[in-house]
Motif scaffolding. Structure first.
Motif, PDB file in Angstrom:
ATOM      1  N   ILE A 341       0.847  -1.192   0.000  1.00  0.00           N
ATOM      2  CA  ILE A 341       0.000   0.000   0.000  1.00  0.00           C
ATOM      3  C   ILE A 341       0.881   1.239   0.000  1.00  0.00           C
ATOM      4  CG2 ILE A 341      -1.811   1.289   1.188  1.00  0.00           C
ATOM      5  CD1 ILE A 341      -2.722  -1.294   2.456  1.00  0.00           C
ATOM      6  N   ALA A 342       0.734   2.055  -1.039  1.00  0.00           N
ATOM      7  CA  ALA A 342       1.413   3.347  -1.118  1.00  0.00           C
ATOM      8  C   ALA A 342       0.592   4.353  -0.315  1.00  0.00           C
ATOM      9  CB  ALA A 342       1.535   3.788  -2.575  1.00  0.00           C
ATOM     10  N   LYS A 343       1.253   5.024   0.637  1.00  0.00           N
ATOM     11  CA  LYS A 343       0.547   5.875   1.594  1.00  0.00           C
ATOM     12  C   LYS A 343       0.851   7.353   1.352  1.00  0.00           C
ATOM     13  CE  LYS A 343      -0.867   4.298   5.176  1.00  0.00           C
ATOM     14  NZ  LYS A 343      -2.195   3.947   5.717  1.00  0.00           N
ATOM     15  N   CYS A 344      -0.159   8.197   1.601  1.00  0.00           N
ATOM     16  CA  CYS A 344       0.040   9.628   1.355  1.00  0.00           C
ATOM     17  C   CYS A 344      -0.916  10.443   2.214  1.00  0.00           C
ATOM     18  CB  CYS A 344      -0.179   9.954  -0.118  1.00  0.00           C
ATOM     19  SG  CYS A 344       0.171  11.673  -0.546  1.00  0.00           S
ATOM     20  N   LYS A 345      -0.778  10.327   3.536  1.00  0.00           N
ATOM     21  CA  LYS A 345      -1.682  11.090   4.389  1.00  0.00           C
ATOM     22  C   LYS A 345      -1.292  12.551   4.480  1.00  0.00           C
ATOM     23  CE  LYS A 345      -5.274  11.556   6.903  1.00  0.00           C
ATOM     24  NZ  LYS A 345      -6.590  11.432   6.269  1.00  0.00           N
ATOM     25  N   GLY A 346       0.018  12.801   4.636  1.00  0.00           N
ATOM     26  CA  GLY A 346       0.468  14.182   4.745  1.00  0.00           C
ATOM     27  C   GLY A 346       0.062  14.815   6.065  1.00  0.00           C
ATOM     28  N   ASN A 347       0.119  16.121   6.122  1.00  0.00           N
ATOM     29  CA  ASN A 347      -0.266  16.899   7.308  1.00  0.00           C
ATOM     30  C   ASN A 347       0.477  16.453   8.558  1.00  0.00           C
ATOM     31  OD1 ASN A 347      -2.206  18.331   5.779  1.00  0.00           O
ATOM     32  ND2 ASN A 347      -3.677  16.667   6.066  1.00  0.00           N
ATOM     33  N   GLY A 348       1.690  15.944   8.383  1.00  0.00           N
ATOM     34  CA  GLY A 348       2.490  15.557   9.533  1.00  0.00           C
ATOM     35  C   GLY A 348       2.052  14.273  10.202  1.00  0.00           C
ATOM     36  N   ASP A 349       1.074  13.543   9.640  1.00  0.00           N
ATOM     37  CA  ASP A 349       0.601  12.294  10.244  1.00  0.00           C
ATOM     38  C   ASP A 349       1.505  11.159   9.786  1.00  0.00           C
ATOM     39  OD1 ASP A 349      -0.676  10.054  11.134  1.00  0.00           O
ATOM     40  OD2 ASP A 349      -2.625  10.543  10.286  1.00  0.00           O
ATOM     41  N   ILE A 350       2.463  10.779  10.618  1.00  0.00           N
ATOM     42  CA  ILE A 350       3.434   9.772  10.216  1.00  0.00           C
ATOM     43  C   ILE A 350       2.782   8.411  10.013  1.00  0.00           C
ATOM     44  CG2 ILE A 350       4.073   9.194  12.599  1.00  0.00           C
ATOM     45  CD1 ILE A 350       6.382   9.317   9.490  1.00  0.00           C
ATOM     46  N   ASN A 351       1.780   8.031  10.817  1.00  0.00           N
ATOM     47  CA  ASN A 351       1.130   6.721  10.666  1.00  0.00           C
ATOM     48  C   ASN A 351       0.386   6.616   9.336  1.00  0.00           C
ATOM     49  OD1 ASN A 351       1.950   5.657  13.183  1.00  0.00           O
ATOM     50  ND2 ASN A 351       0.334   6.815  14.230  1.00  0.00           N
ATOM     51  N   GLY A 352      -0.164   7.737   8.912  1.00  0.00           N
ATOM     52  CA  GLY A 352      -0.874   7.713   7.642  1.00  0.00           C
ATOM     53  C   GLY A 352       0.031   7.852   6.445  1.00  0.00           C
ATOM     54  N   GLN A 380       5.846  10.570   0.179  1.00  0.00           N
ATOM     55  CA  GLN A 380       4.527  11.033  -0.233  1.00  0.00           C
ATOM     56  C   GLN A 380       4.233  10.446  -1.602  1.00  0.00           C
ATOM     57  OE1 GLN A 380       3.658  15.061   0.731  1.00  0.00           O
ATOM     58  NE2 GLN A 380       1.963  15.219  -0.727  1.00  0.00           N
ATOM     59  N   THR A 381       3.527   9.322  -1.612  1.00  0.00           N
ATOM     60  CA  THR A 381       3.330   8.559  -2.837  1.00  0.00           C
ATOM     61  C   THR A 381       1.878   8.150  -3.001  1.00  0.00           C
ATOM     62  OG1 THR A 381       3.968   6.537  -4.020  1.00  0.00           O
ATOM     63  CG2 THR A 381       3.967   6.423  -1.623  1.00  0.00           C
ATOM     64  N   TRP A 382       1.448   8.090  -4.250  1.00  0.00           N
ATOM     65  CA  TRP A 382       0.113   7.613  -4.570  1.00  0.00           C
ATOM     66  C   TRP A 382       0.154   6.238  -5.235  1.00  0.00           C
ATOM     67  CZ3 TRP A 382      -4.182  11.528  -6.215  1.00  0.00           C
ATOM     68  CH2 TRP A 382      -4.169  12.634  -5.362  1.00  0.00           C
ATOM     69  N   VAL A 399       8.992   2.925  -5.700  1.00  0.00           N
ATOM     70  CA  VAL A 399       8.009   3.736  -4.983  1.00  0.00           C
ATOM     71  C   VAL A 399       8.091   5.141  -5.554  1.00  0.00           C
ATOM     72  CG1 VAL A 399       7.181   4.519  -2.741  1.00  0.00           C
ATOM     73  CG2 VAL A 399       8.372   2.321  -2.930  1.00  0.00           C
ATOM     74  N   GLY A 400       7.065   5.557  -6.270  1.00  0.00           N
ATOM     75  CA  GLY A 400       7.106   6.826  -6.977  1.00  0.00           C
ATOM     76  C   GLY A 400       6.586   7.969  -6.142  1.00  0.00           C
ATOM     77  N   ALA A 401       7.329   9.054  -6.085  1.00  0.00           N
ATOM     78  CA  ALA A 401       6.930  10.219  -5.298  1.00  0.00           C
ATOM     79  C   ALA A 401       5.906  11.053  -6.059  1.00  0.00           C
ATOM     80  CB  ALA A 401       8.151  11.063  -4.951  1.00  0.00           C
ATOM     81  N   SER A 402       4.811  11.400  -5.388  1.00  0.00           N
ATOM     82  CA  SER A 402       3.836  12.332  -5.956  1.00  0.00           C
ATOM     83  C   SER A 402       4.173  13.764  -5.572  1.00  0.00           C
ATOM     84  CB  SER A 402       2.428  11.990  -5.466  1.00  0.00           C
ATOM     85  OG  SER A 402       2.363  12.050  -4.046  1.00  0.00           O
ATOM     86  N   SER A 403       5.064  13.911  -4.611  1.00  0.00           N
ATOM     87  CA  SER A 403       5.591  15.198  -4.181  1.00  0.00           C
ATOM     88  C   SER A 403       6.945  14.922  -3.549  1.00  0.00           C
ATOM     89  CB  SER A 403       4.647  15.860  -3.167  1.00  0.00           C
ATOM     90  OG  SER A 403       5.302  16.905  -2.476  1.00  0.00           O
ATOM     91  N   THR A 434      10.807  14.505 -11.952  1.00  0.00           N
ATOM     92  CA  THR A 434       9.390  14.485 -12.304  1.00  0.00           C
ATOM     93  C   THR A 434       8.591  13.721 -11.265  1.00  0.00           C
ATOM     94  OG1 THR A 434       9.927  14.524 -14.655  1.00  0.00           O
ATOM     95  CG2 THR A 434       7.706  13.848 -14.047  1.00  0.00           C
ATOM     96  N   THR A 435       7.557  14.330 -10.728  1.00  0.00           N
ATOM     97  CA  THR A 435       6.640  13.634  -9.824  1.00  0.00           C
ATOM     98  C   THR A 435       5.402  13.193 -10.596  1.00  0.00           C
ATOM     99  OG1 THR A 435       5.547  15.692  -9.195  1.00  0.00           O
ATOM    100  CG2 THR A 435       7.427  14.977  -7.847  1.00  0.00           C
ATOM    101  N   SER A 436       4.665  12.265 -10.010  1.00  0.00           N
ATOM    102  CA  SER A 436       3.447  11.767 -10.648  1.00  0.00           C
ATOM    103  C   SER A 436       2.624  11.022  -9.600  1.00  0.00           C
ATOM    104  CB  SER A 436       3.782  10.830 -11.814  1.00  0.00           C
ATOM    105  OG  SER A 436       2.602  10.313 -12.408  1.00  0.00           O
ATOM    106  N   ILE A 437       1.332  10.897  -9.833  1.00  0.00           N
ATOM    107  CA  ILE A 437       0.512  10.052  -8.965  1.00  0.00           C
ATOM    108  C   ILE A 437       0.378   8.652  -9.544  1.00  0.00           C
ATOM    109  CG2 ILE A 437      -0.770  12.031  -8.094  1.00  0.00           C
ATOM    110  CD1 ILE A 437      -3.129  11.163  -9.827  1.00  0.00           C
ATOM    111  N   GLU A 438       0.929   8.430 -10.737  1.00  0.00           N
ATOM    112  CA  GLU A 438       0.743   7.163 -11.445  1.00  0.00           C
ATOM    113  C   GLU A 438       2.094   6.618 -11.885  1.00  0.00           C
ATOM    114  OE1 GLU A 438      -2.509   4.714 -12.687  1.00  0.00           O
ATOM    115  OE2 GLU A 438      -2.850   6.865 -12.552  1.00  0.00           O
TER     116      GLU A 438
END
Length: 676
Positions: A341-352, A380-382, A399-403, A434-438
């Motif tokens: 599972i690629a995770k991308c909660k952000g907002n400083g939430d490390i668990n997410g 930060q990946t989708w 693991v591709g970075a979306s940001s 280059t970043t991407s969500i895909e």
């Protein structure tokens, strides 16, 4: 009865032997062009020493292993252990001609150069002549065991031949939601699925173009605003769809002749991200999985009659979600499909934000092994691109970075022992801005090495050694498949089809129909054996983040003109083989139609119980963990890794079988049993 037992006994002793067959020059294992695995060096010591240092091993147990190669053409042959998966090893190789009683050194190598302690040697061979290849443990048993080596003709890399794409607008593609390239009429040709509120429009592939048909469906708020996946829920031969929206999940089902579709939405609130079809509990019936953005993930278990029951939790339980990209694949080669599972909660939430890997232990039980596998990263990946990027027989992960807020792209090499190593440095992704969500992995140029399509209108072309070369193109992310059946992959983006212009490389496609397994064979491992060694693919529904790509399995084979065999390892455990398949063609496999014949060594006896059995077969064994169940014709019917739950044989027809166990050194134990 006596004749039957005699056959089983003969089967053990007269099928081709591979266990410890390479222990001496006289029993050298015959190898061909390609990649080969070396286990524990426990055979006779190679003499004379052909490497330039001339020293004999000084370990407590000096030993070696032997191989024999017969040239099929005259020219230069290269034997090499200089491969990424051998990092940290210290090998030494000797090349001989002559006979085992009178060997003559032809070539040899210890260290390539500097701090590279691997080996590589090129030498001249004559068509029809045989040569011996031997390795020793000059630098210790640990460093000189459990590695791979390649045998190739020539010393230079073949010329690069990339592909270009021609954009073709199509006014019939006007869907406002996520699209698919997938077979919808059971002819195994990729069609384009166009989704709108109240209908789906399918552009059916024909030899001359498309035949467009619009199918009315109910209007619903649950449309694939985030993702879509395809699979056959009820095994009627026609693919169904699952829609992932911001408010819930809906299923679109084909009737029994594919002439109409029924849409049904579910009642639960699900902020859907990536959706998949997959047989989660491996009962032969298709289930569905959907990533939840703001809560634990959800999945729908099929009761065998096409009824799907909602479940939540157990496969990603962070309370506030952060689940974006789910990809199902077999990371540890045990025949059971696992979940990343690629995770991308952000907002400083490390668990997410910590990526997760769930190991499938069988019977619907999954264990979170993210930390142990070295995949618990806050990137930060989708989505992630999964594939065997170095063709060493196990699945690696990009693991591709979306940001770049929480880190760059990360390339993780599968070590083959349940762990992954970060090999991003100097891979090409270390300076990919280059970043991407895909992110998805396919062989676009058919050279035999997987590439990565991520974003920025470029393809990261794989070089086969966990390095990638970027090349600008006019395509970005969209559903992928072969929409003109020419063996090269095309992409659909909005109302435009980007057709590959191809090149001179060859290819092979494989299509599946599951019988004991789910109808699409999702979760199957397909292997392509040839002069290059082995390529592998896992059949998956729903990769990347949004779209649904072809369920047909695609391989490029470069300039090679022959294939040794296609091997299909089904979720049920059955193994089918097609020998000497024709290149540049699609090969269809019905489960169990071409069962394979394994190579079984002269084995030790094994205690199993109960015998006879109707359900589970148990073994008191901890070291011999890989198993095969062989029928009376010597064909593999089941295979996998032993667990405490035993081996489920319920789906086997009644009769007599042979259970064969194998350890990491290819030694075997076996015992006959009766299924009643």
């Amino acid at each position: 009865m006596k004749k039957t037992l005699l056959f089983i006994t003969n089967l053990i002793y007269f099928l081709p032997i591979y266990a410890l067959a390479q222990a001496t020059c006289e029993t050298a294992q015959v190898v061909a062009i390609g990649q080969h695995n070396v286990g524990l060096l426990n055979g006779t010591l190679p003499t004379p020493v052909c490497a330039s240092n001339g020293a004999v091993p000084t370990t407590n147990n000096p030993a070696g292993l032997w191989y024999q190669f017969t040239a099929t053409q005259s020219g230069t042959l290269t034997v090499s252990t200089n491969l990424p998966q051998n990092s940290g090893k210290d090998t030494r190789v000797h090349i001989y001609n002559g006979t085992c009683g009178s060997l003559t050194c032809l070539a040899g190598n210890d260290d390539i150069s500097g701090n590279n302690f691997l080996s590589e040697i090129s030498f001249t061979v004559s068509n029809g002549s045989s040569y011996y290849i031997a390795f020793d443990n000059r630098w210790g048993t640990t460093n000189a065991s459990n590695f791979v080596f390649t045998v190739t003709y020539g010393t230079s890399t073949p010329p690069v031949s990339r592909v270009t794409f021609t954009a073709q607008s199509n006014s019939e593609i006007n869907g406002a939601y996520r699209n698919c390239i997938v077979d919808m009429n059971n002819d195994f040709l990729d069609d384009i699925v166009n989704i709108n509120s109240g209908n789906i429009k399918v552009l059916f592939q024909t030899p001359t173009g498309f035949n467009t048909v619009t199918f009315p469906t109910e209007t619903t708020n649950f449309l694939p605003s985030w993702s879509v996946a395809a699979g056959d829920i009820d095994k009627n031969g026609f693919n169904d769809l699952v829609y992932g929206s911001g408010t819930g999940v809906a299923f679109v089902r084909a009737n029994n002749n594919g002439s109409a579709y029924t849409l049904s939405s579910t009642s639960q609130y699900v902020f859907s991200q990536r959706s998949n079809f997959v047989d989660i509990n491996n009962d032969g019936h298709m289930d569905a999985f959907v990533c939840h953005d703001v809560a634990p993930n959800v999945f729908y278990i099929n009761d065998g009659n096409g009824n799907l029951t909602f479940n939540q939790g157990g496969l990603g339980d962070v309370p506030n979600g952060g689940n974006y990209g789910s990809i199902w694949f077999d990371y540890n080669n045990d025949g059971k499909v696992d979940l990343f599972i690629a995770k991308c909660k952000g907002n400083g939430d490390i668990n997410g934000s910590l990526n997760q890997l769930f190991r499938n232990d069988g019977n619907g039980i999954f264990t979170n092994v993210s930390v142990a596998a070295n995949l618990s990263d806050p990137i930060q990946t989708w989505s992630a691109a999964v594939g065997d990027f170095d063709n060493d027989g196990d699945m690696d992960i990009l693991v591709g970075a979306s940001s770049f807020t929480q880190g760059m792209h990360k390339l993780m090499r599968n070590n083959g022992n349940g762990t992954f190593t970060d090999v991003t440095a100097d891979s090409g992704f270390h300076n990919n801005q280059t970043t991407s969500i895909e992110f998805v992995a396919y062989d676009f140029d058919n050279d035999g090495f997987l590439d990565v399509l991520g974003g920025g209108n470029k393809i990261m072309y794989g070089n086969g050694n966990l390095t990638f070369t970027p090349e600008n193109t006019n395509i970005n992310n969209g559903p992928i498949g072969d929409i003109n059946n020419d063996g090269f992959l095309d992409v659909q983006i909005g109302g435009t089809i980007y057709r590959s212009n191809g090149n001179n490389n060859n290819w092979c496609k494989v299509t599946l129909r599951g019988i004991q397994s789910n109808g699409n064979g999702i979760g199957a491992r397909v292997e392509l054996h040839g002069p290059w060694g082995i390529q592998i693919r896992d059949v998956q529904s729903g990769i990347g983040f949004r779209h649904m790509n072809s369920l047909n399995v695609h391989f490029g084979i470069g300039t090679h003109t022959t294939i040794q065999k296609i091997v299909v390892k089904w979720p049920s455990g059955m193994v089918d083989e097609i020998m000497n398949p024709t290149i540049n063609q699609t090969h269809h496999v019905n489960e169990g139609s071409t069962l394979s014949t394994p190579t079984i060594a002269n084995t030790q006896k094994l205690l199993i119980y109960p015998n006879p059995t109707s359900q589970n077969l148990y073994v008191e064994e901890t070291e011999y963990t890989n198993y095969q169940v062989v029928d009376m014709l010597g064909r593999t019917c089941l295979r996998g890794k032993l667990t405490s739950q035993g081996i489920l044989v319920t789906n086997l027809p009644n009769g007599q079988y042979l259970l064969v166990l194998q350890n990491e050194f290819y030694q075997t134990k076996s015992a006959p049993f009766i299924k009643n």
